[in-house]
Design a protein around this motif. Sequence first.
Motif, short mmCIF file in Angstrom:
data_model
loop_
_atom_site.label_atom_id
_atom_site.label_comp_id
_atom_site.label_asym_id
_atom_site.label_seq_id
_atom_site.Cartn_x
_atom_site.Cartn_y
_atom_site.Cartn_z
N GLY A 1 -71.33 -86.87 -14.68
CA GLY A 1 -72.55 -87.68 -14.62
C GLY A 1 -72.52 -88.82 -15.62
N ALA A 2 -72.03 -88.53 -16.83
CA ALA A 2 -71.94 -89.55 -17.87
C ALA A 2 -70.95 -90.65 -17.47
N VAL A 3 -69.82 -90.25 -16.91
CA VAL A 3 -68.82 -91.23 -16.47
C VAL A 3 -69.39 -92.10 -15.36
N THR A 4 -70.12 -91.49 -14.42
CA THR A 4 -70.73 -92.25 -13.33
C THR A 4 -71.76 -93.24 -13.87
N ALA A 5 -72.58 -92.79 -14.82
CA ALA A 5 -73.59 -93.68 -15.42
C ALA A 5 -72.92 -94.83 -16.17
N LEU A 6 -71.86 -94.52 -16.88
CA LEU A 6 -71.14 -95.56 -17.62
C LEU A 6 -70.51 -96.57 -16.66
N ALA A 7 -69.95 -96.09 -15.57
CA ALA A 7 -69.35 -96.99 -14.58
C ALA A 7 -70.43 -97.88 -13.96
N ALA A 8 -71.58 -97.32 -13.67
CA ALA A 8 -72.67 -98.11 -13.08
C ALA A 8 -73.16 -99.17 -14.07
N ALA A 9 -73.32 -98.80 -15.33
CA ALA A 9 -73.76 -99.75 -16.35
C ALA A 9 -72.74 -100.87 -16.53
N THR A 10 -71.46 -100.51 -16.51
CA THR A 10 -70.40 -101.51 -16.65
C THR A 10 -70.43 -102.48 -15.48
N THR A 11 -70.65 -101.99 -14.28
CA THR A 11 -70.72 -102.84 -13.10
C THR A 11 -71.89 -103.81 -13.20
N VAL A 12 -73.04 -103.32 -13.65
CA VAL A 12 -74.22 -104.18 -13.81
C VAL A 12 -73.96 -105.26 -14.85
N LEU A 13 -73.39 -104.88 -15.98
CA LEU A 13 -73.10 -105.86 -17.03
C LEU A 13 -72.07 -106.88 -16.59
N TRP A 14 -71.05 -106.44 -15.88
CA TRP A 14 -70.02 -107.36 -15.39
C TRP A 14 -70.62 -108.35 -14.40
N SER A 15 -71.49 -107.86 -13.54
CA SER A 15 -72.15 -108.75 -12.57
C SER A 15 -73.00 -109.79 -13.27
N ALA A 16 -73.73 -109.36 -14.30
CA ALA A 16 -74.56 -110.31 -15.06
C ALA A 16 -73.69 -111.34 -15.76
N PHE A 17 -72.55 -110.90 -16.32
CA PHE A 17 -71.63 -111.82 -16.97
C PHE A 17 -71.09 -112.84 -15.98
N GLN A 18 -70.68 -112.39 -14.81
CA GLN A 18 -70.14 -113.29 -13.79
C GLN A 18 -71.21 -114.27 -13.32
N TRP A 19 -72.43 -113.79 -13.15
CA TRP A 19 -73.52 -114.66 -12.71
C TRP A 19 -73.75 -115.75 -13.76
N GLY A 20 -73.79 -115.36 -15.03
CA GLY A 20 -73.98 -116.33 -16.10
C GLY A 20 -72.84 -117.35 -16.15
N ARG A 21 -71.64 -116.88 -15.91
CA ARG A 21 -70.48 -117.78 -15.89
C ARG A 21 -70.58 -118.79 -14.75
#
Length: 94
Positions: free
Chosen positions: A9-29
Amino acid sequence: MNDLLAAAGAVTALAAATTVLWSAFQWGRRITEGAKCQLRSEMLRTYYHHRETQIIRQYEYENFVSCYEAYTALGGNSFIGKIYAEVKTWEIVT
């Protein structure tokens, strides 16, 4: 078994958070790249409009300088720096 489920569950949550942050970074770029493109376009429009006479109105010059400062703050390239150096030598009229 419960520890394994908790870890999964922790790994899944971490993967989801990483995906959200990466998407935000790409959008900002993409927003930054779009802003640079608009600034570059405006500066080149002004440059090519006045290139032959090398005379520019004061408000256009001030706008050009503001665009250049924003462009360089966003990480713009040296091509516009050369254009800016040339525009600074032009006659400014009111």
